[in-house]
Motif scaffolding. Structure first.
Motif, PDB file in Angstrom:
ATOM      1  N   GLN A  52      36.094  40.784  47.002  1.00 34.04           N
ATOM      2  CA  GLN A  52      37.075  40.993  46.361  1.00 34.04           C
ATOM      3  C   GLN A  52      35.321  40.671  44.472  1.00 34.04           C
ATOM      4  O   GLN A  52      34.743  40.206  44.940  1.00 34.04           O
ATOM      5  CB  GLN A  52      37.247  39.622  46.195  1.00 34.04           C
ATOM      6  CG  GLN A  52      38.771  39.866  47.127  1.00 34.04           C
ATOM      7  CD  GLN A  52      39.910  40.996  45.800  1.00 34.04           C
ATOM      8  OE1 GLN A  52      40.641  40.822  45.165  1.00 34.04           O
ATOM      9  NE2 GLN A  52      39.436  42.086  46.721  1.00 34.04           N
ATOM     10  N   SER A  53      35.884  40.877  43.435  1.00 33.95           N
ATOM     11  CA  SER A  53      35.434  40.748  42.369  1.00 33.95           C
ATOM     12  C   SER A  53      36.618  40.436  41.093  1.00 33.95           C
ATOM     13  O   SER A  53      37.669  40.286  41.226  1.00 33.95           O
ATOM     14  CB  SER A  53      34.976  42.333  42.006  1.00 33.95           C
ATOM     15  OG  SER A  53      34.076  42.841  42.032  1.00 33.95           O
ATOM     16  N   PRO A  54      35.683  39.979  40.407  1.00 31.34           N
ATOM     17  CA  PRO A  54      33.768  39.278  39.948  1.00 31.34           C
ATOM     18  C   PRO A  54      32.952  38.421  40.548  1.00 31.34           C
ATOM     19  O   PRO A  54      34.053  37.582  41.588  1.00 31.34           O
ATOM     20  CB  PRO A  54      33.879  39.380  38.600  1.00 31.34           C
ATOM     21  CG  PRO A  54      35.298  38.454  38.496  1.00 31.34           C
ATOM     22  CD  PRO A  54      35.903  39.242  39.057  1.00 31.34           C
ATOM     23  N   LEU A 227      28.587  46.253  46.544  1.00 34.95           N
ATOM     24  CA  LEU A 227      30.667  46.189  46.657  1.00 34.95           C
ATOM     25  C   LEU A 227      31.082  45.615  46.455  1.00 34.95           C
ATOM     26  O   LEU A 227      31.122  44.642  47.054  1.00 34.95           O
ATOM     27  CB  LEU A 227      29.793  47.112  48.314  1.00 34.95           C
ATOM     28  CG  LEU A 227      28.888  48.046  48.514  1.00 34.95           C
ATOM     29  CD1 LEU A 227      29.490  48.599  50.144  1.00 34.95           C
ATOM     30  CD2 LEU A 227      29.634  49.463  47.400  1.00 34.95           C
ATOM     31  N   GLY A 228      32.388  45.773  45.690  1.00 32.25           N
ATOM     32  CA  GLY A 228      33.458  44.738  45.204  1.00 32.25           C
ATOM     33  C   GLY A 228      34.594  45.726  45.505  1.00 32.25           C
ATOM     34  O   GLY A 228      35.103  46.605  45.904  1.00 32.25           O
ATOM     35  N   SER A 229      35.608  44.792  43.879  1.00 25.63           N
ATOM     36  CA  SER A 229      36.895  45.502  44.468  1.00 25.63           C
ATOM     37  C   SER A 229      37.266  45.506  42.960  1.00 25.63           C
ATOM     38  O   SER A 229      36.433  45.299  41.724  1.00 25.63           O
ATOM     39  CB  SER A 229      37.689  44.431  44.618  1.00 25.63           C
ATOM     40  OG  SER A 229      37.797  43.371  44.178  1.00 25.63           O
ATOM     41  N   LEU A 230      38.369  46.251  42.373  1.00 29.37           N
ATOM     42  CA  LEU A 230      39.258  46.686  41.516  1.00 29.37           C
ATOM     43  C   LEU A 230      39.154  44.545  40.992  1.00 29.37           C
ATOM     44  O   LEU A 230      39.554  43.617  42.161  1.00 29.37           O
ATOM     45  CB  LEU A 230      40.395  47.268  41.249  1.00 29.37           C
ATOM     46  CG  LEU A 230      40.064  48.620  42.014  1.00 29.37           C
ATOM     47  CD1 LEU A 230      42.268  49.076  41.593  1.00 29.37           C
ATOM     48  CD2 LEU A 230      39.443  48.991  41.046  1.00 29.37           C
ATOM     49  N   THR A 231      39.440  43.982  39.946  1.00 33.35           N
ATOM     50  CA  THR A 231      39.254  42.824  39.391  1.00 33.35           C
ATOM     51  C   THR A 231      41.163  42.722  38.970  1.00 33.35           C
ATOM     52  O   THR A 231      41.026  41.635  38.419  1.00 33.35           O
ATOM     53  CB  THR A 231      38.476  42.370  38.633  1.00 33.35           C
ATOM     54  OG1 THR A 231      38.852  43.169  37.197  1.00 33.35           O
ATOM     55  CG2 THR A 231      36.877  43.327  39.095  1.00 33.35           C
ATOM     56  N   SER A 232      41.973  43.595  39.633  1.00 35.05           N
ATOM     57  CA  SER A 232      43.103  43.229  38.923  1.00 35.05           C
ATOM     58  C   SER A 232      44.330  43.866  39.795  1.00 35.05           C
ATOM     59  O   SER A 232      43.756  44.174  41.024  1.00 35.05           O
ATOM     60  CB  SER A 232      44.143  43.767  37.647  1.00 35.05           C
ATOM     61  OG  SER A 232      43.876  45.479  37.810  1.00 35.05           O
ATOM     62  N   PRO A 233      45.120  43.165  40.210  1.00 39.25           N
ATOM     63  CA  PRO A 233      46.155  43.638  41.882  1.00 39.25           C
ATOM     64  C   PRO A 233      45.977  45.018  41.388  1.00 39.25           C
ATOM     65  O   PRO A 233      46.253  46.273  41.019  1.00 39.25           O
ATOM     66  CB  PRO A 233      47.707  42.990  41.823  1.00 39.25           C
ATOM     67  CG  PRO A 233      47.558  41.227  40.927  1.00 39.25           C
ATOM     68  CD  PRO A 233      45.763  41.883  40.081  1.00 39.25           C
ATOM     69  N   ALA A 234      45.936  45.665  42.250  1.00 42.74           N
ATOM     70  CA  ALA A 234      46.075  44.879  43.650  1.00 42.74           C
ATOM     71  C   ALA A 234      44.743  45.058  44.353  1.00 42.74           C
ATOM     72  O   ALA A 234      44.619  45.087  45.979  1.00 42.74           O
ATOM     73  CB  ALA A 234      47.021  46.094  44.648  1.00 42.74           C
ATOM     74  N   CYS A 235      43.360  44.921  44.266  1.00 39.82           N
ATOM     75  CA  CYS A 235      42.522  44.246  44.297  1.00 39.82           C
ATOM     76  C   CYS A 235      41.117  45.277  45.266  1.00 39.82           C
ATOM     77  O   CYS A 235      40.585  44.800  46.357  1.00 39.82           O
ATOM     78  CB  CYS A 235      42.108  43.163  44.653  1.00 39.82           C
ATOM     79  SG  CYS A 235      43.737  41.660  43.461  1.00 39.82           S
TER      80      CYS A 235
END
Length: 296
Positions: A52-54, A227-235
């Motif tokens: 997960q990000s940030p 490597l991470g994620s979107l920072t708002s749902p659905a992440c």
């Protein structure tokens, strides 16, 4: 109740595309019932994930990676590519015209640049960047969102790919001294904020400023990668993050405009402040080598 109903995994607001899956998720930044403490529960598939990000980037733990060479930025110098600016209810988003791309930098292929959006706190005195470096939080952060060119703007495919999106993250720091209205490109950009005070307000951007203008002064060869994620749902855990070491310098008065002009819904709703997700668990971080380049 003021909250965001993201009608496409919250990805349409983040990525901007005509190809979007539909699964409404109610989330927000400012209410205990739907703020980021609740996201792992209301959107558990990814927001409760392990990538997960940030994150807080610890510079001493970042490992040099010789494969992280020069980016090539196509049409970042085009003064007609910024097409519209919108209040989404959770951020300010600027959508691009076609033909803007990022490649190189160790990316597996070219990525189409779709939009940028911003995160902020409450004026220059209450910082609101999403990422931090060695515990330091900057006043704002700008995210340029890019999708693998091979997906032709299909973000449903992009968010299902662990490297389907590449985001360029830029910290924004208060300019030293007493300058106001600087730089000129940011004065032009923020001049549109009075036209998008309410949620879903959107206006066209006149030709005259480019992405290069907004990034002026930043060394584009120096960045962190993880490597991470979107920072708002659905992440969605689909993002190759590139967080640039040098901040964009913007005068205090322009930074303050974001938290004093934009509303979450309408003029009777709260001003949009503290629109950032809290720090997530550490991820392995590498850092770049190379010299940035341009493709006209």
């Amino acid at each position: 109740m003021n909250f965001l109903v993201a009608a496409a995994l919250a990805v349409c607001a983040y990525v901007s595309s005509v190809h979007c899956a539909s699964e409404p998720i109610a989330w927000c930044y400012h209410l205990p019932s739907c703020n980021d403490n609740t996201w792992p529960t209301i959107s558990p598939q990814y927001c409760n994930g392990t990538r997960q990000s940030p994150i807080n980037i610890v510079s001493s733990n970042s490992k040099p990676d010789a494969s992280l060479t020069a980016f090539t930025f196509k049409n970042f110098d085009n003064t007609s590519v910024l097409k519209s600016i919108k209040n989404t209810g959770g951020t300010v988003k600027v959508t691009f015209g076609s033909g803007v791309q990022v490649s190189g930098g160790g990316l597996s292929e070219a990525y189409d640049s779709l939009q940028f959006h911003l995160h902020w706190g409450n004026g220059s005195s209450v910082p609101g960047s999403e990422h931090t470096v060695d515990g330091k939080r900057y006043p704002m952060e700008l995210h340029i969102v890019n999708s693998k060119a091979s997906y032709n703007g299909n973000t449903t495919q992009a968010v299902a790919d662990s490297k389907g999106l590449a985001v360029l993250g830029f910290f924004i720091e208060e300019m030293s001294g007493t300058a106001t209205g600087q730089p000129a490109s940011w004065k032009t950009l923020t001049s549109y904020l009075t036209n998008i005070k309410n949620k879903d307000d959107s206006v066209s951007i006149a030709s005259g400023i480019s992405l290069d203008d907004l990034l002026d002064g930043v060394n584009l060869s120096r960045y962190y990668r993880y490597l991470g994620s979107l920072t708002s749902p659905a992440c969605n855990e689909a993002v190759v993050w590139n967080v640039f070491k040098e901040p964009i310098k913007v005068s205090k008065d322009l930074i303050d405009l974001f938290s004093t002009t934009i509303h979450i819904n309408n003029s009777s709703s709260p001003l949009m402040t503290n629109v950032f997700r809290k720090i997530q668990p550490d991820q392995p971080v590498t850092e770049s080598a190379g010299i940035s380049s341009r493709e006209d």
